[in-house]
Design a protein around this motif. Structure first.
Motif, short mmCIF file in Angstrom:
data_model
loop_
_atom_site.label_atom_id
_atom_site.label_comp_id
_atom_site.label_asym_id
_atom_site.label_seq_id
_atom_site.Cartn_x
_atom_site.Cartn_y
_atom_site.Cartn_z
N ALA A 53 -7.82 35.12 111.24
CA ALA A 53 -8.98 34.21 111.23
C ALA A 53 -10.30 34.95 111.22
O ALA A 53 -11.32 34.38 110.79
CB ALA A 53 -8.90 33.26 112.43
N VAL A 54 -10.32 36.20 111.70
CA VAL A 54 -11.60 36.91 111.77
C VAL A 54 -11.82 37.84 110.58
O VAL A 54 -12.92 38.38 110.42
CB VAL A 54 -11.70 37.72 113.09
CG1 VAL A 54 -11.74 36.79 114.29
CG2 VAL A 54 -10.57 38.72 113.22
N THR A 55 -10.81 38.02 109.74
CA THR A 55 -10.98 38.97 108.64
C THR A 55 -11.90 38.49 107.53
O THR A 55 -12.57 39.33 106.90
CB THR A 55 -9.61 39.39 108.06
OG1 THR A 55 -8.91 38.22 107.61
CG2 THR A 55 -8.78 40.12 109.10
N PRO A 56 -11.98 37.19 107.21
CA PRO A 56 -12.92 36.81 106.14
C PRO A 56 -14.37 37.21 106.45
O PRO A 56 -15.09 37.67 105.55
CB PRO A 56 -12.76 35.28 106.07
CG PRO A 56 -11.37 35.03 106.53
CD PRO A 56 -11.15 36.03 107.62
N ALA A 57 -14.79 37.04 107.68
CA ALA A 57 -16.16 37.43 108.03
C ALA A 57 -16.35 38.94 107.92
O ALA A 57 -17.43 39.41 107.52
CB ALA A 57 -16.48 36.96 109.46
N ARG A 58 -15.32 39.69 108.26
CA ARG A 58 -15.42 41.15 108.13
C ARG A 58 -15.57 41.55 106.67
O ARG A 58 -16.40 42.41 106.32
CB ARG A 58 -14.17 41.80 108.73
CG ARG A 58 -14.02 41.60 110.22
CD ARG A 58 -12.66 42.09 110.69
NE ARG A 58 -12.49 41.91 112.12
CZ ARG A 58 -11.37 42.18 112.77
NH1 ARG A 58 -10.31 42.64 112.11
NH2 ARG A 58 -11.30 41.99 114.08
N ALA A 160 3.04 36.92 101.77
CA ALA A 160 1.91 37.78 102.10
C ALA A 160 0.60 37.01 102.02
O ALA A 160 -0.31 37.23 102.84
CB ALA A 160 1.88 38.99 101.16
N GLU A 161 0.49 36.10 101.05
CA GLU A 161 -0.73 35.29 100.96
C GLU A 161 -0.86 34.36 102.16
O GLU A 161 -1.96 34.15 102.68
CB GLU A 161 -0.73 34.50 99.65
CG GLU A 161 -0.95 35.37 98.43
CD GLU A 161 -1.14 34.57 97.15
OE1 GLU A 161 -0.97 33.33 97.18
OE2 GLU A 161 -1.48 35.20 96.11
N ARG A 162 0.27 33.81 102.64
CA ARG A 162 0.20 32.96 103.83
C ARG A 162 -0.15 33.78 105.07
O ARG A 162 -0.90 33.31 105.93
CB ARG A 162 1.54 32.25 104.04
CG ARG A 162 1.81 31.13 103.05
CD ARG A 162 2.92 30.19 103.52
NE ARG A 162 4.19 30.89 103.69
CZ ARG A 162 5.08 31.04 102.72
NH1 ARG A 162 4.83 30.58 101.50
NH2 ARG A 162 6.24 31.65 102.96
N LEU A 163 0.35 34.99 105.16
CA LEU A 163 0.06 35.83 106.32
C LEU A 163 -1.42 36.17 106.41
O LEU A 163 -2.00 36.21 107.49
CB LEU A 163 0.86 37.13 106.24
CG LEU A 163 2.33 37.08 106.63
CD1 LEU A 163 3.04 38.37 106.21
CD2 LEU A 163 2.47 36.88 108.13
N THR A 164 -2.05 36.43 105.28
CA THR A 164 -3.40 37.00 105.26
C THR A 164 -4.49 36.05 104.80
O THR A 164 -5.67 36.28 105.11
CB THR A 164 -3.43 38.22 104.33
OG1 THR A 164 -3.13 37.79 102.99
CG2 THR A 164 -2.43 39.27 104.77
N GLY A 165 -4.14 35.04 104.01
CA GLY A 165 -5.16 34.23 103.36
C GLY A 165 -5.84 34.95 102.21
O GLY A 165 -6.89 34.50 101.73
N ILE A 166 -5.26 36.04 101.73
CA ILE A 166 -5.83 36.84 100.64
C ILE A 166 -4.94 36.69 99.41
O ILE A 166 -3.71 36.66 99.52
CB ILE A 166 -5.91 38.33 101.05
CG1 ILE A 166 -6.78 38.51 102.30
CG2 ILE A 166 -6.45 39.18 99.90
CD1 ILE A 166 -6.74 39.92 102.85
#
Length: 465
Positions: A53-58, A160-166
């Motif tokens: 949840a915090v990686t998009p802002a990073r 992997a996309e579900r794990l990361t949202g990437i």
């Protein structure tokens, strides 16, 4: 008998695979999706990596630093330890910080920040997905480095996309590696370090978890002292006891454990740990548990192996403790990063002058007995944010949310003739982890005693139990 080239160059001791076996291996496999939560993750949103949840802002903060440029952040690759055995893999800290992926299955993967529009980027994660059972390659059972039967299951692209949202793509589609690569571009590496200087609330929670597990590991060590004292390699017994806690509770140790008894404590990074323990001496234990999310603690305690400090051991210990107290008192937002080191070293220098070891406290001659700085940033790396520019770190000012260590020490070498004989061969370091708050700093490792009386009482209670 003469060896032929074919006998000398087998390249592997794997058994050959017949066409019949290849066909047989390709079929009749049941579906086996990933479990709802990644290994080591309890609670939260199913099928999401801890910290996702915090990686998009990073990534947005990194994007703003390099508008219009293609950024490449590799996880790193496997490295051979001996012949066909690799070292245990840990992804690069910047990659983990941006993706929330921390497992050994990340070897070879690459995060690419593709320019998107005039200012933004799209993150694309290039990875080696789970190999299909029926694709004819046989990778899942033949590949010793990446095959599922050898090293375990990897996520497929959708997982992997579900794990990361990437957005994820196969590593084979990466194509040209052109762009700014964090493994070789000094400016990009510096930016990634500087962006991590201030920890978010989730990171502080992970660091507190690492500290708490480390505290338990130190308690394990004290309980194990009777057996360690009886073993010819007592230092390694200590290392092993702490390592068990680190692997049971987290990913392992955040760095090589220093278990230094007697004069070995005068070597700042003693990791041979091959010495015997002597009940009349001190044990310097510098160790930290790394969580499954790769955040590490870094704590040092110097303990009397008898359970009680001798008068001269107490003398040295209490000077180092006074230096640490002075250093911690200097921590606050807006203070220069070096203030806590200077405060602690002033105490050390004055103490050495009071003992008659130095003529006075002026200058830097005290460094003969305490070489290194008195602390560092802490986070995903034990010496965190090491690529940051000096003006943002070593010459910068402290900010709320930064996590760092305060660790003064005295290392009185056994062959140092400037010292009275009773002081030679004593090494003492006291190290704690703190987070900068709005008006000072919070001691994260306060559950471990630091005073002479506190340590003696704590050790006595654990040894009696």
């Amino acid at each position: 008998m003469t060896d032929t080239p074919s006998r000398l160059n087998t390249g592997s001791h794997d058994l050959p695979v017949s066409p019949e076996l290849s066909r047989f291996m390709a079929g009749s496999w049941a579906a086996s999706p990933l479990p709802d939560s990644p290994p080591g993750f309890a609670g939260g949103t199913p099928t999401r990596a801890p910290g996702h949840a915090v990686t998009p802002a990073r990534r947005a903060r990194l994007s703003a630093r390099f508008p219009g440029e293609r950024l490449i952040i590799p996880a790193g690759g496997l490295k051979v330890r001996s012949n066909d055995c690799d070292y245990r893999f840990r992804p690069h800290s910047a990659y983990a910080w941006l993706t929330a992926l921390t497992g050994e299955d990340q070897a070879g993967h690459v995060l690419v920040m593709e320019p998107s529009g005039p200012h933004g980027h799209e993150a694309v994660l290039y990875l080696r997905p789970r190999s299909a059972r029926a694709d004819g390659s046989g990778e899942f059972y033949r590949d010793r480095r990446y095959g599922e039967f050898w090293v375990g299951r990897r996520p497929d692209l959708a997982e992997a996309e579900r794990l990361t949202g990437i957005r994820c793509a196969h590593l084979d589609q990466l194509g040209s590696p052109a762009g700014r690569d964090a493994s070789s571009d000094a400016e990009l590496a510096a930016a990634l370090s500087e962006l991590r200087l201030v920890k978010d609330a989730w990171e502080v929670e992970q660091l507190q978890l690492a500290v708490d597990h480390t505290t338990a590991g130190f308690e394990d060590v004290v309980r194990a002292l009777p057996r360690a004292l009886a073993h010819p390699r007592g230092e390694r017994w200590i290392e092993g006891v702490f390592g068990l806690r680190a692997r049971a509770e987290g990913n392992g140790t955040g760095y090589e454990t220093i278990a230094a008894a007697g004069a070995h404590a005068c070597a700042l990074h003693w990791i041979r740990n091959d010495g015997r323990l002597n009940g009349d001496e001190l044990l310097l234990l510098d160790a930290g548990v790394e969580t499954d999310t790769l955040y590490t603690a870094d704590i040092t305690r110097t303990l009397p192996l008898s359970g009680r400090f001798s008068p001269v051991q107490r003398q040295v210990y209490e000077l180092v403790l006074a230096a640490q107290e002075a250093g911690m008192a200097a921590l606050r937002p807006g203070a220069s990063f070096g203030d806590f080191h200077r405060a602690g070293m002033r105490v050390i220098a004055e103490g050495l002058a009071d003992w008659g070891v130095l003529k006075d406290a002026e200058g830097d001659l005290h460094r003969r007995y305490t070489l290194c700085s008195s602390g560092h940033m802490l986070g995903l790396d034990v010496h965190d944010c090491g690529k940051a520019r000096a003006e943002t770190y070593l010459e910068g000012v402290l900010e709320e949310g930064q996590v760092l260590t305060v660790e003064p020490g005295l290392y009185l070498q056994p062959d140092d003739e400037t010292l009275p004989p009773e002081l030679r061969g004593i090494g003492v370091r006291i190290e704690d982890d703190l987070v900068i708050t709005a008006d000072g700093a919070r001691l994260m490792s306060g559950a471990l005693p630091r005073t002479v009386a506190g340590i003696e009482e704590w050790m006595g209670r654990l040894l009696e139990g």
